[in-house]
Write an enzyme that holds these catalytic residues in place. Structure first.
Site, PDB file in Angstrom:
ATOM      1  N   LYS A 196      54.897  -4.624  46.347  1.00 56.08           N
ATOM      2  CA  LYS A 196      55.500  -4.030  46.406  1.00 56.08           C
ATOM      3  C   LYS A 196      56.547  -4.134  47.092  1.00 56.08           C
ATOM      4  O   LYS A 196      57.992  -3.966  46.549  1.00 56.08           O
ATOM      5  CB  LYS A 196      54.917  -2.629  45.845  1.00 56.08           C
ATOM      6  CG  LYS A 196      54.629  -1.655  47.029  1.00 56.08           C
ATOM      7  CD  LYS A 196      53.577  -1.082  46.872  1.00 56.08           C
ATOM      8  CE  LYS A 196      52.109  -0.560  47.802  1.00 56.08           C
ATOM      9  NZ  LYS A 196      51.273   0.897  47.205  1.00 56.08           N
ATOM     10  N   LYS A 251      50.852 -13.063  48.384  1.00 53.46           N
ATOM     11  CA  LYS A 251      50.088 -11.435  47.496  1.00 53.46           C
ATOM     12  C   LYS A 251      51.198 -10.880  46.910  1.00 53.46           C
ATOM     13  O   LYS A 251      52.474 -10.835  47.342  1.00 53.46           O
ATOM     14  CB  LYS A 251      49.587 -11.314  48.728  1.00 53.46           C
ATOM     15  CG  LYS A 251      49.027  -9.947  48.321  1.00 53.46           C
ATOM     16  CD  LYS A 251      48.574  -8.954  49.885  1.00 53.46           C
ATOM     17  CE  LYS A 251      49.615  -8.691  50.265  1.00 53.46           C
ATOM     18  NZ  LYS A 251      49.337  -7.332  51.500  1.00 53.46           N
ATOM     19  N   LYS A 297      53.896  -7.564  58.937  1.00 49.44           N
ATOM     20  CA  LYS A 297      54.716  -6.415  58.544  1.00 49.44           C
ATOM     21  C   LYS A 297      56.317  -6.048  60.144  1.00 49.44           C
ATOM     22  O   LYS A 297      56.843  -6.413  59.332  1.00 49.44           O
ATOM     23  CB  LYS A 297      53.894  -4.997  58.804  1.00 49.44           C
ATOM     24  CG  LYS A 297      53.381  -5.223  57.624  1.00 49.44           C
ATOM     25  CD  LYS A 297      52.784  -3.854  57.041  1.00 49.44           C
ATOM     26  CE  LYS A 297      52.402  -3.880  55.320  1.00 49.44           C
ATOM     27  NZ  LYS A 297      51.333  -1.894  55.226  1.00 49.44           N
TER      28      LYS A 297
HETATM   29  P1  TYM Z   1      48.186  -0.721  50.706  1.00 45.24           P
HETATM   30  O1  TYM Z   1      48.552   0.623  49.118  1.00 45.24           O
HETATM   31  O2  TYM Z   1      48.811  -1.583  50.595  1.00 45.24           O
HETATM   32  O3  TYM Z   1      47.432  -1.205  48.601  1.00 45.24           O
HETATM   33  C1  TYM Z   1      46.193   0.031  48.069  1.00 45.24           C
HETATM   34  C2  TYM Z   1      45.346  -1.138  47.408  1.00 45.24           C
HETATM   35  O4  TYM Z   1      45.286  -2.378  47.110  1.00 45.24           O
HETATM   36  C3  TYM Z   1      45.264  -3.394  47.079  1.00 45.24           C
HETATM   37  N1  TYM Z   1      46.094  -4.482  46.892  1.00 45.24           N
HETATM   38  C4  TYM Z   1      45.626  -5.828  46.316  1.00 45.24           C
HETATM   39  N2  TYM Z   1      44.629  -5.747  46.097  1.00 45.24           N
HETATM   40  C5  TYM Z   1      44.489  -7.589  45.526  1.00 45.24           C
HETATM   41  N3  TYM Z   1      46.122  -7.915  45.332  1.00 45.24           N
HETATM   42  C6  TYM Z   1      46.464  -7.249  45.545  1.00 45.24           C
HETATM   43  N4  TYM Z   1      47.830  -8.273  45.590  1.00 45.24           N
HETATM   44  C7  TYM Z   1      47.316  -6.228  46.700  1.00 45.24           C
HETATM   45  N5  TYM Z   1      47.696  -5.722  47.207  1.00 45.24           N
HETATM   46  C8  TYM Z   1      47.497  -4.364  47.171  1.00 45.24           C
HETATM   47  C9  TYM Z   1      44.960  -3.476  48.496  1.00 45.24           C
HETATM   48  O5  TYM Z   1      43.866  -4.632  49.207  1.00 45.24           O
HETATM   49  C10 TYM Z   1      44.519  -2.195  48.459  1.00 45.24           C
HETATM   50  O6  TYM Z   1      42.891  -1.583  48.791  1.00 45.24           O
HETATM   51  N6  TYM Z   1      45.350   0.210  54.134  1.00 45.24           N
HETATM   52  C11 TYM Z   1      45.380   0.327  53.071  1.00 45.24           C
HETATM   53  C12 TYM Z   1      45.472   1.641  52.528  1.00 45.24           C
HETATM   54  C13 TYM Z   1      44.143   2.497  53.240  1.00 45.24           C
HETATM   55  C14 TYM Z   1      42.953   2.356  53.256  1.00 45.24           C
HETATM   56  C15 TYM Z   1      42.694   3.614  53.618  1.00 45.24           C
HETATM   57  C16 TYM Z   1      42.571   1.623  52.620  1.00 45.24           C
HETATM   58  C17 TYM Z   1      44.720   3.672  54.814  1.00 45.24           C
HETATM   59  N7  TYM Z   1      42.954   4.461  54.628  1.00 45.24           N
HETATM   60  C18 TYM Z   1      41.208   3.887  53.929  1.00 45.24           C
HETATM   61  C19 TYM Z   1      41.004   1.459  52.562  1.00 45.24           C
HETATM   62  C20 TYM Z   1      40.216   2.793  53.239  1.00 45.24           C
HETATM   63  C21 TYM Z   1      47.321  -0.205  51.988  1.00 45.24           C
HETATM   64  O7  TYM Z   1      47.951  -0.331  52.576  1.00 45.24           O
HETATM   65  O8  TYM Z   1      46.877  -0.479  51.323  1.00 45.24           O
END
Ligand code: TYM
Length: 330
Positions: A200, A197, A114
């Site tokens: 968004k 991947k 990032k």
């Molecule tokens: P975020 O907002 O990027 O994504 C949310 C969830 O979606 C999953 N994900 C995917 N899974 C499969 N294929 C993809 N292309 C894909 N893109 C996103 C992510 O793995 C995630 O599970 N750091 C986290 C948010 C967070 C969090 C937490 C998660 C903050 N605190 C505590 C679990 C526990 C994030 O940026 O997810």
């Protein structure tokens, strides 16, 4: 008394939730909510680690709350809330900062990815520290299980490390959480580039199917999805694009990839993609429609988030007090 084990997971309100977040996370959240005491969080503080327009952020939080409910999370059963409304997340984040190591954060691949564009020097301190706040999110609820996509594995490992370290420094305090990363759907790739991947922040909207795309837009994106050379509908390392599309089909229908391969034996990519488009539209249309309906009543959504935060605060407060006592802050 806590009777059920706990689940915690979070998602950033950064707009355009897509098939990847649905298959990697949201769908599995719905599956676990019956068995676990579940906490599902819109992590608005995490979103702020990169610049956000306040107006857009505000709208995205509501949209995400609507999506949570539209995919099937039940606010009567699961605790749905937004991170910034439970101040204990940042408070525990600070305490964990005191035991996390610079070396550990420097190894985080998401930070490296990032911060690549602008360079690490100009990335926010919060972006660097992001995984510690994530650990605080999870440990605050003593969650046993964290359903996430594959890209969160390293962050989860850090959460486990910090829980263990704290416990050994100060005595048993935190549950060491387990990631729940399913085989199908844990890593959905971009439709126009199966080496990236699905995200968004994809440079082209053709790379992802938003949960709120209109059916015809979805059909077009699937029709235009990249394919591999050859013509057989099979998953293999030489066919990353088909492997991804088969994974999406399997994730949405609960059919196995090999079963789908059998079904398309002797047929070409065109037939497969046409059917896949319908599978995706059928799965997402009800979610889209319900989300739009829910967005008509923003007060109801705000009420759900507020009620969720109130319940979350109770648990969070008690963990934080316990942590204070362990560290000599009582
Ligand atoms: P975020 O907002 O990027 O994504 C949310 C969830 O979606 C999953 N994900 C995917 N899974 C499969 N294929 C993809 N292309 C894909 N893109 C996103 C992510 O793995 C995630 O599970 N750091 C986290 C948010 C967070 C969090 C937490 C998660 C903050 N605190 C505590 C679990 C526990 C994030 O940026 O997810």
């Amino acid at each position: 008394m806590q009777t059920k084990q706990r689940v915690f997971s979070g998602i950033q309100p950064s707009g355009a939730s897509h098939l990847g977040t649905y298959l990697g996370a949201l769908k599995n959240w719905v599956a676990v909510q019956e068995e676990y005491e579940s906490y599902f969080c819109i992590v608005d503080l995490h979103a702020l680690t990169v610049p956000q327009d306040p107006k857009v952020l505000r709208a995205n939080v509501r949209e995400m709350a609507a999506i949570f409910i539209a995919v099937g999370l039940d606010p009567e059963r699961s605790i749905i809330f937004r991170q910034s409304r439970v101040a204990e997340h940042t408070e525990l984040g600070w305490l964990l900062n005191c035991i996390a190591r610079v070396g550990e954060l420097s190894r985080m691949t998401q930070f490296k990815d990032k911060s690549q564009k602008g360079g690490a020097e100009s990335a926010s301190v919060a972006l660097y520290d992001y995984p510690v706040l994530q650990a605080a999110d999870i440990l605050l609820y003593n969650a046993h299980l964290v359903p996430v996509g594959e890209d969160q594995r390293q962050h989860l490992e850090l959460s486990r490390t910090l829980a263990r370290r704290f416990n050994s420094l100060y005595g048993e305090t935190f549950v060491v959480p387990e990631p729940m990363i399913l085989e199908t759907g844990a890593r959905v790739m971009a439709l126009d580039d199966p080496t990236r991947k699905m995200s968004k922040s994809s440079p082209t909207p053709g790379g992802y199917v938003s949960l709120l795309d209109e059916p015809d837009v979805t059909r077009r994106k699937i029709r235009r999805a990249k394919t591999d050379s050859g013509s057989e509908v099979t998953a293999s390392p030489e066919k990353p694009a088909l492997t991804n599309l088969l994974g999406i089909y399997a994730g949405l229908t609960v059919q196995s990839v090999s079963g789908i391969e059998d079904q398309y034996q002797g047929k070409g990519y065109g037939d497969f993609k046409k059917d896949l488009a319908e599978v995706v539209v059928e799965s997402l249309s009800p979610i889209r429609e319900r989300t739009l309906e829910l967005l008509d009543d923003p007060r109801e959504l705000d009420g759900i988030l507020e009620a969720g935060a109130e319940k979350a605060r109770e648990v969070a407060r008690s963990t934080l007090h316990h942590t204070w006592a362990r560290m000599g802050l009582d």
